[in-house]
Design a protein around this motif. Structure first.
Motif, PDB file in Angstrom:
ATOM      1  N   ILE A  83       0.853  -1.174   0.000  1.00 19.87           N
ATOM      2  CA  ILE A  83       0.000   0.000   0.000  1.00 19.87           C
ATOM      3  C   ILE A  83       0.891   1.227   0.000  1.00 19.87           C
ATOM      4  O   ILE A  83       1.938   1.251   0.664  1.00 19.87           O
ATOM      5  N   ALA A  84       0.489   2.252  -0.761  1.00 21.37           N
ATOM      6  CA  ALA A  84       1.288   3.477  -0.842  1.00 21.37           C
ATOM      7  C   ALA A  84       0.348   4.663  -0.951  1.00 21.37           C
ATOM      8  O   ALA A  84      -0.767   4.554  -1.481  1.00 21.37           O
ATOM      9  N   ALA A  85       0.801   5.798  -0.435  1.00 23.65           N
ATOM     10  CA  ALA A  85       0.017   7.031  -0.522  1.00 23.65           C
ATOM     11  C   ALA A  85       0.963   8.216  -0.660  1.00 23.65           C
ATOM     12  O   ALA A  85       1.968   8.308   0.059  1.00 23.65           O
ATOM     13  N   ILE A  86       0.651   9.092  -1.601  1.00 27.18           N
ATOM     14  CA  ILE A  86       1.346  10.368  -1.751  1.00 27.18           C
ATOM     15  C   ILE A  86       0.378  11.442  -1.251  1.00 27.18           C
ATOM     16  O   ILE A  86      -0.722  11.594  -1.795  1.00 27.18           O
ATOM     17  N   ILE A  87       0.743  12.174  -0.191  1.00 28.07           N
ATOM     18  CA  ILE A  87      -0.126  13.172   0.416  1.00 28.07           C
ATOM     19  C   ILE A  87       0.290  14.557  -0.087  1.00 28.07           C
ATOM     20  O   ILE A  87       1.461  14.946   0.001  1.00 28.07           O
ATOM     21  N   ILE A  88      -0.691  15.302  -0.621  1.00 30.29           N
ATOM     22  CA  ILE A  88      -0.448  16.623  -1.214  1.00 30.29           C
ATOM     23  C   ILE A  88      -1.220  17.669  -0.417  1.00 30.29           C
ATOM     24  O   ILE A  88      -2.385  17.471  -0.068  1.00 30.29           O
ATOM     25  N   GLU A  89      -0.569  18.793  -0.163  1.00 29.00           N
ATOM     26  CA  GLU A  89      -1.252  19.938   0.442  1.00 29.00           C
ATOM     27  C   GLU A  89      -0.658  21.217  -0.137  1.00 29.00           C
ATOM     28  O   GLU A  89       0.568  21.397  -0.163  1.00 29.00           O
ATOM     29  N   ASN A  90      -1.537  22.083  -0.660  1.00 30.49           N
ATOM     30  CA  ASN A  90      -1.107  23.344  -1.273  1.00 30.49           C
ATOM     31  C   ASN A  90      -0.061  23.127  -2.365  1.00 30.49           C
ATOM     32  O   ASN A  90       0.895  23.895  -2.499  1.00 30.49           O
ATOM     33  N   GLY A  91      -0.243  22.080  -3.148  1.00 30.82           N
ATOM     34  CA  GLY A  91       0.652  21.836  -4.278  1.00 30.82           C
ATOM     35  C   GLY A  91       1.972  21.204  -3.915  1.00 30.82           C
ATOM     36  O   GLY A  91       2.794  20.937  -4.797  1.00 30.82           O
TER      37      GLY A  91
END
Length: 831
Positions: free
Chosen positions: A28-36
């Protein structure tokens, strides 16, 4: 929808597709983005507490010993719940990833409350409808994004983020009215894709990771002695037929020849797609229906609130709507091949709106007069004749090149076709009736319509039910794939059909007389259906030749169409040759067989005929597992499958028996070419129910995916078997694989005596069944098999070919067939 601070791009790898059947996550993998900005990159191997199938290990690169040391999901579930909670959940193919993750949390006694989620594949289908495909690898290639480790969950998630960033920037380039309309229309989608269109800025990444340049690729052609020899003969003679008297000319030779032609030329070819990509300043001959109808699109957009489009249709519609603002040509072949917008138009849009606005087509005709190279498909030869007669095309500026004389001769005789889409007309009439009945207050002018409209609906519905019952009598078996069926009207059924159509015609004429004050589009609709019925009744009363066409799926028939066919000749099409001063024609070796049916030997007397010298040919080896064919009936228990002949059934079982005994000698990848989709499914079932082939990835057209998809996925696993129909092999642009594989050809490609064209030719020539077989069906088989072998030899010259058909030796026509092929093929019997 409230503003969301964080976006989680999530991807998982699993042991298989079904959680309920015991499959589990292995990564399982996740890339977390906030404000670009990327604020988190998380990836973890997960112990599935079960064996990982070999093909999954090969696909993902994740080995059993690696996950055996990893934690189970239950031990890390709280960690992942905290990471993903309160984020907009984004996945590529959301319908798989999100339910699988939710069930994994549930099995760990936790609840993953995902408030908002969207599918990045759906966004891509809307914003990039011209992509060759919509998996991550294809989208990355289209957008110029670096992507090396497909099926690594972290890399997949990162590429998904990069793709949506690019698509968000493209959204900003749309005109304001277009972007506003997309925001409005996207609310009909079942996830939260509307959030992307309302807040595209939140999806744009500030960095440029994974960006690569799109360097143009210039193809260089190697010296081809045969192409050079043909061009030299053309320069010496100017009007010439070059006859390939031992084997079909190699595809590369024909393509290299085209690259050496520099004068303005009309190319008549079935290889149009290749020339479009590799010949500068060329234009292919197009029909009006190959361009976008803006009137139909706008009608559908305006009435979307009242229509019941499914999610797939809605995605296609939104994608085409977005594309309509960026396309210069309006050509539908710019779109992904799976986008069937004209079918959606035909299903939902009143017929007279379809080509009300043909501005794209009119612009094309103006450009056509200036193009130096015109590409014409063999089936469009009548369209070319029309252009010559209308003087849109000035032949004095062009020379003519025909790459297959047999295909050209075939067009001298063609079906005169008239179609009445009876099911579609019923649906449209039902929609008009429903729109009247839903009015709060029914005007007096419309009350008189309801009774005759309902009467016509009942009459058409009764006819549909009766005809579909006839199909059920004729075709008692079923398939899990869609199969188009033809029912030839015999005298009794034909008379019943004529009587019913006559009654329907009278009812519709009564309706037309009463509907003067109803909507104009309803009047035009009635004119269209009445015109079709009148034309069909006129021709059917003369010779009673009607076919009924329907589609079968799991016992059900639908999309019923009445079709009138008549075999017509137009030897005047050969006047095309007289219009050009310089003519080069390639004869692919079966002209005589086609002329026995469709023409005569005097049509091309004005052209000099030259044979290709023997020095340009090399023989191909084809092996025939004869012993397996003789004993095939005892190899596997016989199953009754109506859509297959005895020889097709026998060949499928022989292939399985041969494979089981010779796996070590065969290549790790095998392509099985079947005669039709039903045989594809049958062969797939034989292989999938035999434990011997459990380690193999089985790919079957129409069963595990579309033909294009299975051809593409043939790369994915070291052990794989692809089953595909011969027709699909010829239609699709074959890829050049970087590995060697074996090719199993199911049977010789004989056409049925009951095929509509076979019946028409038999009637036209006054032949018996034996004459039809000897003079046409054998000849057609030779041509079809030559075409298939030529394609395989061109694309996969190092592959070993096996033919599972003993008729090459056991029938009265076998010596004739071998004599034809042994000029360029060596057949070898395997005991």
């Amino acid at each position: 929808m409230e503003t969301i601070k964080k976006i989680a791009y999530v991807d998982i790898e699993t042991t298989g597709p079904s959680f309920s059947e015991g499959d589990r996550m292995i990564q399982i993998a996740a890339i977390i983005i906030e404000n670009g900005q990327i604020i988190g990159e998380h990836s973890m191997l997960i112990n599935p507490e079960r064996e990982i199938p070999t093909h999954i290990q090969n696909l993902t690169g994740i080995k059993q010993e690696e996950v055996d040391k990893a934690p189970t999901f239950g031990k890390v579930a709280n960690l992942w719940l905290n990471r993903l909670q309160d984020c907009l959940f984004v996945a590529h193919n959301l319908a798989f990833d999100l339910p699988f993750i939710e069930k994994s949390f549930e099995a760990s006694h936790l609840t993953f409350d995902c408030k908002y989620a969207l599918d990045s594949e759906w966004i891509a289908r809307i914003m990039l409808p011209s992509a060759t495909g919509f998996n991550l690898t294809e989208l990355a290639q289209n957008l110029g994004i670096e992507f090396h480790n497909a099926h690594d969950a972290k890399m997949d998630a990162l590429v998904t983020a990069r793709i949506l960033s690019d698509l968000a920037q493209a959204f900003y380039q749309l005109p304001g009215d277009a972007s506003a309309k997309l925001v409005d229309l996207s609310r009909f989608l079942k996830h939260n894709e509307q959030y992307f269109f309302e807040n595209p800025g939140e999806f744009i990444l500030i960095d440029n990771t994974l960006r690569i340049s799109q360097a143009s690729q210039i193809e260089t052609k190697q010296e081809d002695p045969l192409a050079k020899w043909i061009l030299n003969q053309f320069q010496l003679n100017e009007r010439v037929i070059v006859k390939a008297n031992r084997a079909p000319l190699p595809l590369d030779t024909k393509r290299n020849l085209v690259h050496q032609i520099t004068e303005p030329t009309v190319f008549v070819t079935n290889d149009v797609e290749y020339y479009q990509h590799h010949l500068p300043h060329c234009l292919s001959l197009k029909n009006k229906n190959e361009f976008l109808s803006r009137a139909a699109l706008n009608w559908l957009i305006d009435h979307l609130h009242h229509l019941n489009l499914n999610q797939n249709e809605l995605l296609q519609l939104l994608g085409v709507y977005q594309w309509s603002f960026v396309t210069q040509s309006g050509l539908l072949d710019e779109l992904n091949s799976d986008i069937a917008i004209n079918q959606i138009f035909e299903k939902h849009v009143p017929s007279h709106f379809m080509w009300h606005d043909d501005a794209y087509y009119q612009r094309y005709l103006k450009i056509l007069t200036q193009t130096p190279y015109l590409l014409v498909n063999h089936q469009q030869i009548y369209k070319l004749k029309g252009l010559l007669n209308s003087a849109i095309l000035k032949t004095g500026h062009y020379q003519l090149f025909i790459d297959d004389l047999g295909a050209f001769v075939y067009q001298l005789y063609a079906f005169n076709r008239l179609e009445i889409p009876l099911s579609q007309h019923f649906i449209e009439l039902q929609n008009y009736y429903d729109s009247i009945m839903q009015m709060d207050e029914l005007p007096e002018t419309l009350k008189s319509l309801t009774e005759p409209m309902l009467s016509a609906l009942k009459q058409i519905n009764g006819l549909l039910i009766s005809l579909l019952d006839e199909f059920k009598k004729e075709f008692t078996s079923f398939s899990k794939v869609q199969v188009q069926r033809y029912l030839v009207c015999e005298q009794e059924l034909n008379q019943y059909l004529i009587n019913q159509l006559t009654t329907i015609k009278q009812q519709l004429e009564q309706l037309r007389a009463l509907s003067n004050e109803f909507h104009l589009d309803f009047q035009q609709y009635l004119e269209i259906i009445l015109k079709g019925i009148n034309s069909l009744l006129k021709v059917s009363l003369n010779n009673g030749d009607i076919l009924i066409k329907s589609v079968q799926f799991n016992h059900n028939f639908f999309h019923l169409v009445l079709e009138y066919n008549d075999l017509q000749s137009d030897l005047g099409v050969t006047t095309i040759l007289d219009a050009f001063n310089k003519v080069l024609i390639l004869d692919q070796d079966y002209l005589e067989t086609k002329q026995n049916v469709f023409g005569n030997n005097n049509l091309f007397e004005s052209l000099k005929k030259i044979n290709v010298p023997d020095i340009y040919y090399q023989k191909k080896l084809i092996k025939i597992p004869f012993g397996y064919l003789i004993d095939a009936e005892n190899a596997i228990e016989m199953n009754d499958f109506e859509a297959m002949s005895y020889f097709q059934e026998k060949a499928a079982k022989a292939q399985v028996a041969f494979l089981k005994d010779n796996l070590e000698q065969c290549q790790q990848k095998i392509m099985i070419i079947s005669p039709n989709r039903a045989t594809v499914e049958y062969t797939y079932n034989l292989l999938s129910h035999d434990g011997t082939f459990k380690p193999y990835q089985l790919l079957a057209e129409g069963v595990t995916g579309s033909g294009r998809k299975v051809i593409r996925n043939f790369n994915d696993n070291d052990l794989s078997i692809m089953i595909i129909s011969r027709h699909k092999i010829e239609l699709e642009q074959l890829p050049t694989y970087d590995f060697i594989f074996d090719i199993f050809i199911h049977t010789l490609p004989f056409t049925s005596q009951n095929h509509p064209l076979s019946k028409k030719i038999k009637q036209f020539k006054g032949w018996s069944n034996n004459q039809l077989f000897d003079y046409y069906l054998i000849a057609r088989m030779l041509g079809d098999f030559s075409q298939t072998l030529s394609l395989l030899n061109d694309f996969y010259p190092d592959s070993q070919i096996y033919l599972f058909d003993e008729r090459i030796y056991t029938k009265y026509y076998s010596s004739q067939v071998r004599e034809y092929f042994e000029r360029w093929i060596n057949f070898e019997i395997m005991d």
